[in-house]
Write a protein that holds these residues in place. Structure first.
Motif, mmCIF file in Angstrom:
data_model
loop_
_atom_site.group_PDB
_atom_site.id
_atom_site.type_symbol
_atom_site.label_atom_id
_atom_site.label_comp_id
_atom_site.label_asym_id
_atom_site.label_seq_id
_atom_site.Cartn_x
_atom_site.Cartn_y
_atom_site.Cartn_z
ATOM 1 N N ILE A 208 13.171 -0.254 15.144
ATOM 2 C CA ILE A 208 11.874 -0.928 14.974
ATOM 3 C C ILE A 208 11.979 -1.949 13.838
ATOM 4 O O ILE A 208 11.512 -3.083 13.953
ATOM 5 C CB ILE A 208 10.763 0.108 14.665
ATOM 6 N N GLY A 209 12.643 -1.537 12.765
ATOM 7 C CA GLY A 209 12.855 -2.438 11.639
ATOM 8 C C GLY A 209 13.580 -3.698 12.078
ATOM 9 O O GLY A 209 13.220 -4.811 11.685
ATOM 10 N N CYS A 210 14.606 -3.536 12.912
ATOM 11 C CA CYS A 210 15.380 -4.684 13.392
ATOM 12 C C CYS A 210 14.516 -5.629 14.227
ATOM 13 O O CYS A 210 14.657 -6.856 14.138
ATOM 14 C CB CYS A 210 16.578 -4.224 14.216
ATOM 15 N N LEU A 211 13.624 -5.057 15.040
ATOM 16 C CA LEU A 211 12.741 -5.904 15.861
ATOM 17 C C LEU A 211 11.825 -6.741 14.966
ATOM 18 O O LEU A 211 11.656 -7.941 15.181
ATOM 19 C CB LEU A 211 11.900 -5.030 16.807
ATOM 20 N N PHE A 212 11.243 -6.101 13.940
ATOM 21 C CA PHE A 212 10.368 -6.850 13.026
ATOM 22 C C PHE A 212 11.171 -7.887 12.235
ATOM 23 O O PHE A 212 10.683 -8.976 11.948
ATOM 24 C CB PHE A 212 9.622 -5.900 12.080
ATOM 25 N N ALA A 213 12.415 -7.539 11.900
ATOM 26 C CA ALA A 213 13.269 -8.490 11.179
ATOM 27 C C ALA A 213 13.554 -9.721 12.040
ATOM 28 O O ALA A 213 13.633 -10.849 11.544
ATOM 29 C CB ALA A 213 14.582 -7.822 10.773
ATOM 30 N N LEU A 214 13.674 -9.493 13.344
ATOM 31 C CA LEU A 214 13.906 -10.602 14.269
ATOM 32 C C LEU A 214 12.673 -11.517 14.330
ATOM 33 O O LEU A 214 12.796 -12.744 14.393
ATOM 34 C CB LEU A 214 14.241 -10.046 15.660
#
Lengths: 90, 369
Positions: free
Chosen positions: B197-203
């Motif tokens: 989820i963190g990676c998606l928001f980082a994207l």
């Protein structure tokens, strides 16, 4: 007192709409009557503004010469893309 | 030397100077980015912020509020302060009238739109990403993903503004990303659901900043960059505090807490640290814009992308080594791999700036003559 009708950076770009080639000194001289009191209307800051506009594809370097004092003088003209940007946004 | 050669030499020298200045601006932007991140992190450990994050304080906050509401409040205060510093810088340059007129013009409004994407959307997404990944025990994993904004900016610059993107630049961008991954200590094998989820928001953050970098960096051809940054930071700060913060408070179900939180934040002594982080955020963004327009989006974004190194570096230096804030043991020094990653990133930046094939060809021509 305030005869300025637009920001200095816009006025610089609009000067070039007539298609004429100008050097930094030319731009400073032409804007002197209206923007004479502006702290950024000097050769150093205008040079940076013109070079940035060139780097971003709004102006082209039309010719360059080295004067007697050994100073490089670059003349800029507006290109089609720059003309379009000025017409569209300013 | 003929007259023509004299002009050519003078032009080449000037080009070189311009590129060097662009790199210096964009590099300094990365350093200021690191300092602003460090002071923003420090500010959020002080006074009332420390109590809120520890789960205490008044009003008591839910996990959602700690993640989303506080993030928008902190970045809003920081951006508002950097906006105020930027207006002060314009005043010193005699640009206040220009600032007011630019605000009302079409490029000025485009700048506000950029700030709306880069401020409330990207910054909030970044902090959400950081928090999700932190709760998964792997905060570093999102750093290289957020650093993708330099690649996204370069690609958008190519598509939208026909800026050049040659093979050596692409290789340089790839090297920068790999370095950012090493610095972040990312290990894709240990991805927990929260980290995904963190990676998606980082994207989301990467796209927001990438878009902002190429559109706003380009817009400074029409707007003076010092005026542009004042508009950007004031708009971002106001939009975060007036729209993002209340909306997130509403989503949290406690809209009434919003004024209490704002008053508490502004009356706490920690506000002085936010003023300091805002002071560094001003050149972080204005040098970024300036560097982009002087040396092109790809190179400018890559220099700025060194914040992946400067961020952890200054957090360690200020909060770890200098022990400002009194929690030294929570901020250990960088590892050897992180230092190596930083050196590789500098190499990647030079690869974006200089075409090695071109340099070799010129050397050969000079030898042949």
């Amino acid at each position: 007192m305030n005869k300025k009708i637009e920001p200095l950076s816009y006025a610089i770009m609009k000067l070039f709409r007539d298609g004429k080639a100008r050097s930094v000194a030319g731009v400073v001289n032409e804007l002197e009557p209206l923007y004479g009191g502006h702290r950024l209307l000097n050769e150093k800051d205008v040079d940076e503004a013109l070079a940035t506009a060139k780097e971003n594809g709004l102006l082209d370097e039309s010719r360059a010469e080295v004067d007697e004092g050994g100073t490089l003088r670059i003349f800029y003209t507006i290109n089609d893309y720059g003309q379009g940007m000025v017409e569209k946004y300013l | 030397m003929t007259k023509g050669e004299g002009v050519a030499t003078a032009i080449a020298a000037r080009r070189k100077r311009f590129l060097a200045r662009g790199i210096a601006f964009a590099g300094a932007s990365g350093v200021c980015y690191g300092l602003y991140t460090a002071f923003l992190t420090l500010a959020q450990t002080q006074g009332v912020w420390g109590e809120w994050f520890a789960g205490g304080g008044n009003p008591p906050l839910s996990a959602f509020a700690i993640t989303f509401v506080l993030a928008s409040l902190a970045s809003g205060i920081n951006d508002l302060f950097s906006g105020i510093w930027s207006v002060a810088a314009c005043a010193r340059n005699g640009q206040l009238a220009d600032l007011a007129m630019t605000f009302r013009s079409r490029p000025g409004l485009a700048m506000v739109a950029c700030a709306a994407i880069g401020g409330p959307v990207a910054s909030t997404a970044y902090v959400v990403a950081l928090n999700s990944a932190t709760s998964a025990g792997n905060p570093g994993v999102i750093v290289p993903i957020a650093a993708l904004n330099c690649a996204i900016g370069a690609i958008l610059g190519r598509l939208l503004f026909k800026q050049e993107l040659k093979a050596h630049m692409i290789a340089g961008i790839a090297l920068c990303l790999a370095s950012a991954a090493v610095i972040g200590g990312a290990s894709m094998s240990s991805l927990a659901p929260d980290a995904v989820i963190g990676c998606l928001f980082a994207l989301v953050a990467a796209f927001g900043w990438g878009f902002e970098g190429c559109v706003a960096g380009f817009g400074t051809a029409l707007i003076d960059y010092r005026v542009g940054i004042a508009i950007r930071q004031l708009s971002a700060g106001v939009l975060e505090l007036v729209i993002a913060f209340p909306l997130l408070s509403l989503a949290n179900g406690h809209l009434a807490d919003a004024p209490t939180l704002i008053v508490a934040a502004f009356s706490d002594p920690s506000i002085a640290v936010f003023a300091l982080s805002g002071l560094f955020a001003m050149p972080a963004f204005s040098f970024w814009y300036k560097g982009n327009s002087m040396c092109g989006t790809a190179l400018g974004m890559a220099c700025n992308g060194m914040y992946a190194f400067w961020g952890p570096f200054f957090i360690w230096l200020i909060m770890g080594a200098l022990n400002v804030g009194g929690m030294s043991e929570s901020y250990p020094p960088l590892s050897a791999a992180q230092w190596l990653g930083a050196v590789a990133m500098v190499a990647g930046i030079f690869l974006i700036a200089v075409d090695p094939v071109d340099v070799l060809r010129k050397r050969k021509e000079e030898r042949d003559e």
